[in-house]
Each structure stands twice: as C-alpha cells, then as structure tokens.
Design a protein around this motif. Structure first.
Motif, PDB file in Angstrom:
ATOM      1  N   LEU A   1      -6.537  10.417  -3.402  1.00 16.34           N
ATOM      2  CA  LEU A   1      -5.311   9.793  -3.775  1.00 16.34           C
ATOM      3  C   LEU A   1      -5.736   8.340  -4.395  1.00 16.34           C
ATOM      4  O   LEU A   1      -4.914   8.124  -5.347  1.00 16.34           O
ATOM      5  CB  LEU A   1      -4.735   9.132  -2.299  1.00 16.34           C
ATOM      6  CG  LEU A   1      -3.968  10.342  -1.789  1.00 16.34           C
ATOM      7  CD1 LEU A   1      -3.571  10.104  -0.195  1.00 16.34           C
ATOM      8  CD2 LEU A   1      -2.604  10.673  -2.483  1.00 16.34           C
ATOM      9  N   SER A   2      -6.962   7.765  -4.228  1.00 21.58           N
ATOM     10  CA  SER A   2      -7.003   6.515  -5.145  1.00 21.58           C
ATOM     11  C   SER A   2      -7.267   6.968  -6.456  1.00 21.58           C
ATOM     12  O   SER A   2      -7.139   6.184  -7.519  1.00 21.58           O
ATOM     13  CB  SER A   2      -8.258   5.799  -4.431  1.00 21.58           C
ATOM     14  OG  SER A   2      -8.580   4.757  -5.111  1.00 21.58           O
ATOM     15  N   LYS A   3      -8.078   8.214  -6.746  1.00 17.36           N
ATOM     16  CA  LYS A   3      -8.199   8.540  -8.009  1.00 17.36           C
ATOM     17  C   LYS A   3      -7.354   9.274  -8.759  1.00 17.36           C
ATOM     18  O   LYS A   3      -7.214   8.964  -9.961  1.00 17.36           O
ATOM     19  CB  LYS A   3      -9.454   9.779  -7.879  1.00 17.36           C
ATOM     20  CG  LYS A   3     -10.770   9.161  -7.362  1.00 17.36           C
ATOM     21  CD  LYS A   3     -11.737  10.543  -7.477  1.00 17.36           C
ATOM     22  CE  LYS A   3     -13.273   9.994  -7.215  1.00 17.36           C
ATOM     23  NZ  LYS A   3     -14.160  10.941  -7.071  1.00 17.36           N
ATOM     24  N   LEU A   4      -6.168   9.471  -8.062  1.00 16.06           N
ATOM     25  CA  LEU A   4      -5.104   9.709  -8.561  1.00 16.06           C
ATOM     26  C   LEU A   4      -4.137   8.644  -8.885  1.00 16.06           C
ATOM     27  O   LEU A   4      -2.779   8.767  -9.604  1.00 16.06           O
ATOM     28  CB  LEU A   4      -4.349  10.928  -7.913  1.00 16.06           C
ATOM     29  CG  LEU A   4      -4.646  12.210  -7.659  1.00 16.06           C
ATOM     30  CD1 LEU A   4      -4.166  13.141  -6.777  1.00 16.06           C
ATOM     31  CD2 LEU A   4      -4.648  12.824  -8.917  1.00 16.06           C
ATOM     32  N   GLY A   5      -4.416   7.371  -8.720  1.00 18.64           N
ATOM     33  CA  GLY A   5      -3.915   6.044  -9.225  1.00 18.64           C
ATOM     34  C   GLY A   5      -3.018   5.557  -8.077  1.00 18.64           C
ATOM     35  O   GLY A   5      -2.227   4.653  -8.393  1.00 18.64           O
ATOM     36  N   HIS A   6      -3.318   5.877  -6.878  1.00 18.56           N
ATOM     37  CA  HIS A   6      -2.405   5.400  -5.729  1.00 18.56           C
ATOM     38  C   HIS A   6      -3.269   4.201  -5.067  1.00 18.56           C
ATOM     39  O   HIS A   6      -4.274   4.193  -5.060  1.00 18.56           O
ATOM     40  CB  HIS A   6      -1.906   6.277  -4.982  1.00 18.56           C
ATOM     41  CG  HIS A   6      -0.984   7.311  -5.579  1.00 18.56           C
ATOM     42  ND1 HIS A   6       0.079   7.281  -5.915  1.00 18.56           N
ATOM     43  CD2 HIS A   6      -1.369   8.674  -5.755  1.00 18.56           C
ATOM     44  CE1 HIS A   6       0.579   8.308  -6.453  1.00 18.56           C
ATOM     45  NE2 HIS A   6      -0.383   9.233  -6.521  1.00 18.56           N
ATOM     46  N   SER A   7      -2.366   3.172  -4.390  1.00 16.96           N
ATOM     47  CA  SER A   7      -3.112   2.330  -3.508  1.00 16.96           C
ATOM     48  C   SER A   7      -3.266   2.947  -2.045  1.00 16.96           C
ATOM     49  O   SER A   7      -2.279   3.392  -1.681  1.00 16.96           O
ATOM     50  CB  SER A   7      -2.312   0.990  -3.674  1.00 16.96           C
ATOM     51  OG  SER A   7      -1.073   1.376  -3.287  1.00 16.96           O
ATOM     52  N   VAL A   8      -4.385   2.830  -1.788  1.00 21.25           N
ATOM     53  CA  VAL A   8      -4.538   3.571  -0.425  1.00 21.25           C
ATOM     54  C   VAL A   8      -5.549   2.854   0.726  1.00 21.25           C
ATOM     55  O   VAL A   8      -6.335   2.069   0.090  1.00 21.25           O
ATOM     56  CB  VAL A   8      -5.589   4.840  -0.561  1.00 21.25           C
ATOM     57  CG1 VAL A   8      -5.653   5.780   0.418  1.00 21.25           C
ATOM     58  CG2 VAL A   8      -4.765   5.567  -1.847  1.00 21.25           C
TER      59      VAL A   8
ATOM     60  N   GLY B   1      10.012   3.179   8.323  1.00 18.32           N
ATOM     61  CA  GLY B   1      10.322   3.917   7.334  1.00 18.32           C
ATOM     62  C   GLY B   1       9.473   4.820   6.190  1.00 18.32           C
ATOM     63  O   GLY B   1       9.845   5.108   5.140  1.00 18.32           O
ATOM     64  N   ALA B   2       8.161   5.089   6.784  1.00 17.73           N
ATOM     65  CA  ALA B   2       7.258   5.624   5.967  1.00 17.73           C
ATOM     66  C   ALA B   2       7.661   7.218   6.271  1.00 17.73           C
ATOM     67  O   ALA B   2       7.823   7.611   7.469  1.00 17.73           O
ATOM     68  CB  ALA B   2       5.957   5.413   6.524  1.00 17.73           C
TER      69      ALA B   2
ATOM     70  N   ASP C   1       3.800  -1.826   6.126  1.00 19.64           N
ATOM     71  CA  ASP C   1       3.733  -2.239   4.395  1.00 19.64           C
ATOM     72  C   ASP C   1       3.195  -0.848   3.998  1.00 19.64           C
ATOM     73  O   ASP C   1       2.396  -1.007   3.047  1.00 19.64           O
ATOM     74  CB  ASP C   1       3.190  -3.441   4.012  1.00 19.64           C
ATOM     75  CG  ASP C   1       3.941  -4.648   4.593  1.00 19.64           C
ATOM     76  OD1 ASP C   1       5.068  -4.647   4.748  1.00 19.64           O
ATOM     77  OD2 ASP C   1       2.914  -5.509   5.046  1.00 19.64           O
ATOM     78  N   VAL C   2       3.503   0.405   4.221  1.00 22.32           N
ATOM     79  CA  VAL C   2       3.147   1.449   3.562  1.00 22.32           C
ATOM     80  C   VAL C   2       4.048   2.575   3.318  1.00 22.32           C
ATOM     81  O   VAL C   2       5.132   2.271   3.920  1.00 22.32           O
ATOM     82  CB  VAL C   2       1.938   2.093   4.159  1.00 22.32           C
ATOM     83  CG1 VAL C   2       2.668   2.516   5.905  1.00 22.32           C
ATOM     84  CG2 VAL C   2       1.202   3.269   3.540  1.00 22.32           C
ATOM     85  N   GLU C   3       4.157   3.556   2.469  1.00 27.11           N
ATOM     86  CA  GLU C   3       5.360   4.315   2.003  1.00 27.11           C
ATOM     87  C   GLU C   3       4.979   5.842   2.758  1.00 27.11           C
ATOM     88  O   GLU C   3       5.730   6.399   3.140  1.00 27.11           O
ATOM     89  CB  GLU C   3       5.572   4.571   0.645  1.00 27.11           C
ATOM     90  CG  GLU C   3       5.842   3.388  -0.169  1.00 27.11           C
ATOM     91  CD  GLU C   3       5.848   3.438  -1.611  1.00 27.11           C
ATOM     92  OE1 GLU C   3       6.566   4.762  -2.108  1.00 27.11           O
ATOM     93  OE2 GLU C   3       5.575   2.653  -2.286  1.00 27.11           O
TER      94      GLU C   3
ATOM     95  N   THR D   1       0.810  -1.352   0.087  1.00 28.83           N
ATOM     96  CA  THR D   1      -0.134   0.137   0.085  1.00 28.83           C
ATOM     97  C   THR D   1       0.837   1.160  -0.098  1.00 28.83           C
ATOM     98  O   THR D   1       1.837   1.339   0.611  1.00 28.83           O
ATOM     99  CB  THR D   1      -0.959  -0.015   1.264  1.00 28.83           C
ATOM    100  OG1 THR D   1      -1.851  -1.211   1.119  1.00 28.83           O
ATOM    101  CG2 THR D   1      -1.879   1.225   1.008  1.00 28.83           C
ATOM    102  N   GLU D   2       0.631   2.202  -0.926  1.00 28.09           N
ATOM    103  CA  GLU D   2       1.338   3.306  -0.945  1.00 28.09           C
ATOM    104  C   GLU D   2       1.097   4.133   0.300  1.00 28.09           C
ATOM    105  O   GLU D   2       1.926   5.006   0.840  1.00 28.09           O
ATOM    106  CB  GLU D   2       1.281   4.070  -2.219  1.00 28.09           C
ATOM    107  CG  GLU D   2       1.575   3.206  -3.448  1.00 28.09           C
ATOM    108  CD  GLU D   2       1.552   4.102  -4.934  1.00 28.09           C
ATOM    109  OE1 GLU D   2       2.407   4.639  -5.383  1.00 28.09           O
ATOM    110  OE2 GLU D   2       0.383   3.976  -5.114  1.00 28.09           O
TER     111      GLU D   2
END
Length: 315
Positions: free
Chosen positions: A52-59, A162-163, A131-133, A4-5
């Motif tokens: 963010l989801s509409k901008l193409g990211h996994s959220v 590390g996010a 597991d996220v940026e 997940t981003e």
C-alpha cells in the motif's frame, strides 16, 4: 497527508526465500545449491502495508515484535518502505517470527516457520485506531486475531471512527467462523480464497460459500480464485471478475496480501466494487512475477503500466 489512509493490524516476520532447490533427496554433503536465496520482510499485515505504501498511500502498521535483531531488521525494512509502526507492541526480550519459504520452479511454495512467538501475539491498542480511512485486519485466526474479543474490540472501534473494515483469512486447525460471530457483523469486506471459504463454510459452490459469510453480517464477500480472479457477492447480487494472464509466475508468496492491498488501494482511489476487484487482480498479477511478497510492486505508476501490458494480452 495529515490523516493516515490505512491501518493494517497483524503479523510481521522475516522471510528467507529459497528458489528452486531439491529438498526431496538427502544431503550428500554439507550444502545444497539453490537458484536464488533472498531475505525480505513478510507476514500478512506487513506485506499489505508495504505494498500500500508503494502504491502511494499513507500507511500505519500495528504489529507485535521482539526486541531482537530480527525485530530490528523488520522495523528497518518497514521504515525504509515508508510505513509507520506507531502503536505497535515491542517486547524487549522477546523473539520475532521467521518464515523460510521454499519456492518451486512453477512459483508454488512451501513454508518452514518458527511458529508464533509470544511477542507476535499482542493485544491491539484500541486507542491507537484513530484518524484513518480503512482498517485492515490481517488475518482472521492468526495473531492478534486468535480470539473474537481482539477482533470485536478493534472492529467496533474502526466503525465508531467511520473507517471501512477489511478482513483477510488464514484457515488453521479448528478454525470456526461461529466463534467470531459477534465481530463479523462489523466487517465491510472479507477476502478468503476458495479453499479457505470451502473449509470454513462446508459449501462446495462459490455462491453458497459467500452466502454463509453474508449470514454472519459481513457486507461484501470477495473470494479469491487464483488465476481465475475472484468471485464477489453481497446483498445486491453477485458477479465474477477475471484475473490477468501474466507473462510468467516466479513466486506466489504474498499473492493474497497483494490482492488485499490492491483492493484497499482501489477503495481509496474511489473505484467501485468491480473496479476494486479488477485492480486487486492486477496488483497480485504484478507481485507474482517477482521473488518475494513485497518486491514486485514498486510504485503505482509501475503497476498501472504493467496492468496495461497484461490487458493488451489475453485475460
């Protein structure tokens, strides 16, 4: 995407949007007409997540809801927007927040809200921050960040994995940065608007306002200045980023949330700090041309096309 981003943590609600109705005079009958009435998702964290989801990211969104019809509607909207709600808190017999937004002709708005039901004031599950940026805390002084402990635990966990950490702000009664001193040092980016920054710092100039946030250990201070864009300061210096001149303003609801989402999207796209701020201004500029916080942004391609059109004009 296996990872997940973005993880957004904060409020979700239903927005009832009423465009251009006169509430300054008494009712002469049972009803008043409005130019437009619509129903949609709202709340700072939900707005960020959907954009963010509409901008193409996994959220993923971590929020607190009741098990009522309102909560089910919110969950349905989020799922339809591609937002995962894994790790959220659902109280079966609880109520979910509702916000009535009265929008004026010029796009300004006022709110009539249901307050914050107990279900919305949840304790974030630290174990679910993984597991996220980027982790976005939206917003300081609002549930679930009405106590330093909730923000501190979540922000520490985010840095452990590390996010990057982002924090938006909504200033209420008795809001004090000092109460969150221990947690603020774990924040990489903060997004107050000018009025919020002035109220929290007691300073009258942008440089001084940003300096107070930096003194609390925050890495980068981005102060939103409405149509004028934003002001940025960190330990390396400061600069301004101009806003876009939009063709028309329909509704400023969620403008700050869309700014934050645009900034985070910029980070994930590898943009530098100045470019992130410019992109954030563009996403917010697109959003305010439409009614509702999450309706203007439809895709990254659409946003970039509209930004190009705005850049072709004066800004």
């Amino acid at each position: 995407m296996s990872k997940t981003e973005v993880l957004c943590i904060g409020l979700s609600c239903v927005d009832v949007l009423i465009k251009n109705t006169d509430l300054t005079t008494p009712f002469t009958g049972e009803a008043k007409a409005a130019e437009h009435v619509s129903l949609g998702i709202g709340g700072d964290a939900a707005n960020e997540a959907v954009t963010l989801s509409k901008l193409g990211h996994s959220v993923r969104l971590m929020t607190g809801l009741g098990g009522d019809d309102t909560g089910r509607y919110i969950m349905g909207c989020l799922e339809n927007s591609g937002v995962s709600c894994s790790g959220s808190s659902i109280v079966p017999d609880g109520d979910s927040p509702v916000n009535v937004i009265v929008i004026q002709k010029n796009g300004d708005r006022n709110f009539i809200n249901s307050g914050t039901p107990k279900a919305a004031d949840f304790e974030p599950s630290v174990s679910e921050i993984r597991d996220v940026e980027v982790v976005s805390f939206a917003s300081l002084f609002m549930p679930p960040f009405t106590t330093c402990e909730h923000l501190l635990d979540a922000a520490k966990r985010a840095k452990e994995i590390g996010a990057a950490t982002c924090l938006d702000v909504i200033v209420g009664v008795d809001a004090r940065l000092e109460d969150y001193r221990e947690a603020l040092g774990y924040i990489d980016y903060v997004f107050p608007n000018e009025e919020e920054a002035a109220a929290l710092t007691g300073k009258k100039d942008l440089y001084g306002m940003a300096g107070v946030f930096l003194d609390y250990g925050i890495g980068n201070v981005i102060i939103k200045t409405g149509k004028d864009g934003c002001y940025v300061r960190n330990r390396e210096g400061d600069f301004r980023v101009p806003g876009y001149q939009v063709p028309h303003v329909t509704d400023t609801t969620g403008a700050g949330d869309n700014f934050a989402a645009g900034f985070i999207s910029g980070l994930l796209q590898g943009k530098n700090l100045r470019e992130c701020c410019r992109y954030a201004c563009g996403v917010a500029g697109v959003a305010i041309q439409y009614q509702g916080a999450c309706t203007g942004v439809r895709s990254r391609e659409q946003v970039e096309d509209e930004i190009k059109k705005m850049e072709a004009g004066k800004d």
